[in-house]
Design a protein around this motif. Sequence first.
Motif, mmCIF file in Angstrom:
data_model
loop_
_atom_site.group_PDB
_atom_site.id
_atom_site.type_symbol
_atom_site.label_atom_id
_atom_site.label_comp_id
_atom_site.label_asym_id
_atom_site.label_seq_id
_atom_site.Cartn_x
_atom_site.Cartn_y
_atom_site.Cartn_z
ATOM 1 N N ARG A 179 0.720 -1.212 -0.094
ATOM 2 C CA ARG A 179 0.014 0.054 -0.032
ATOM 3 C C ARG A 179 0.851 1.359 -0.060
ATOM 4 N N LYS A 180 2.047 1.005 -0.073
ATOM 5 C CA LYS A 180 2.987 2.477 -0.013
ATOM 6 C C LYS A 180 4.056 2.438 -1.515
ATOM 7 N N PRO A 181 3.880 3.557 -2.092
ATOM 8 C CA PRO A 181 4.978 3.558 -3.339
ATOM 9 C C PRO A 181 6.413 3.871 -2.773
ATOM 10 N N ASP A 182 7.281 4.027 -3.629
ATOM 11 C CA ASP A 182 8.589 4.398 -3.310
ATOM 12 C C ASP A 182 8.791 5.760 -3.177
ATOM 13 N N SER A 183 7.962 6.617 -3.881
ATOM 14 C CA SER A 183 8.313 7.990 -3.962
ATOM 15 C C SER A 183 7.014 8.594 -4.173
ATOM 16 N N LEU A 184 6.968 9.929 -3.807
ATOM 17 C CA LEU A 184 5.614 10.645 -3.881
ATOM 18 C C LEU A 184 5.885 12.015 -4.588
ATOM 19 N N PHE A 185 5.070 12.238 -5.848
ATOM 20 C CA PHE A 185 5.264 13.372 -6.636
ATOM 21 C C PHE A 185 4.187 14.477 -6.356
ATOM 22 N N ALA A 186 4.496 15.689 -6.151
ATOM 23 C CA ALA A 186 3.482 16.771 -5.979
ATOM 24 C C ALA A 186 3.760 18.117 -6.447
ATOM 25 N N ASP A 187 2.649 19.032 -6.756
ATOM 26 C CA ASP A 187 3.104 20.152 -7.236
ATOM 27 C C ASP A 187 3.410 21.258 -6.091
ATOM 28 N N ARG A 188 3.733 22.701 -6.123
ATOM 29 C CA ARG A 188 3.963 23.460 -5.167
ATOM 30 C C ARG A 188 3.064 23.765 -4.180
ATOM 31 N N GLY A 189 1.639 23.267 -4.554
ATOM 32 C CA GLY A 189 0.580 23.515 -3.538
ATOM 33 C C GLY A 189 0.765 22.562 -2.256
ATOM 34 N N TYR A 190 1.781 21.487 -2.551
ATOM 35 C CA TYR A 190 2.148 20.647 -1.296
ATOM 36 C C TYR A 190 3.409 20.934 -0.664
ATOM 37 N N ASP A 191 3.953 22.234 -0.834
ATOM 38 C CA ASP A 191 5.269 22.646 -0.433
ATOM 39 C C ASP A 191 5.289 22.829 1.152
#
Length: 272
Positions: A179-191
């Motif tokens: 249930r867990k990925p190795d990495s997580l990508f997100a834009d500036r709204g999650y900074d």
Amino acid sequence: MGASPWIVSDGLWERIEPLLPRKERRFRPPGRKPLPDRQVLCGVLFVLHTGIQWEYLPQELGFGSGMTCWRRLRDWNEADVWQKLHEVLLAELNAAARIDWSRAVVDSSHVRAIKGGPRTGLSPVDRGRAGSKHHLITDGHGTPLAVILTGGNRNDVTQLLPLIDDIPPIRGRIGHPRRKPDSLFADRGYDHDLYRDQVRQRRIVPAIARRGTLHGTGLGTYRWVVERSFAWPHGFRRLRIRWERRADIHEAFLKLACCLITHRQLRALLRP
């Protein structure tokens, strides 16, 4: 010509039927027999695809009344049918090694809420009108893993950890469900460094764009899949605007759409 998109295929029905709540048997049923679940589900899908109001659902197509379809959708959602179906479909994709666990991607999308209701808020991106947000996390291929409905005024970063934690344990491979990925990508709204630390505590590498940095850093190469994934549920007309005052009904449509998208990907995989 292919079948109408609101017709429930045999393959989809075989996965849904065992998950539906069982009705109590009546030895002396009063009145007419209830409409079969498969026909009612076709009516629900007709509303989801066309965006038509419940009261205008064409009964001559055999779906039953709009109120019948509404009640079944409500009951199925309360029984977690769509969540269970999504987990079944994800397990089949995982068994075929078609879930990209190397990364997950998060984003949100705003929809106007015509009638207001719970989980709406005055949106800063829509002239202060009432709206809701769809928060989505996908795998590296864009497959929906979890979705959350909030008010339109809710900050994106507040749903980052709930989205990660809402990824169900996905079976289909040898060993413990994942249930867990190795990495997580997100834009500036999650900074936010606090949230980066909490992502790391979950043994996930955060790849979140920082405010003030120039575009073209390369993260968008991986984040675009979630933007495409948002285009898929918003292809269902009922999800482009929130017509339901009840949050659970709109959320039921949203989760059902994620199931249909996942089923499409599975069907494409099995197509010769």
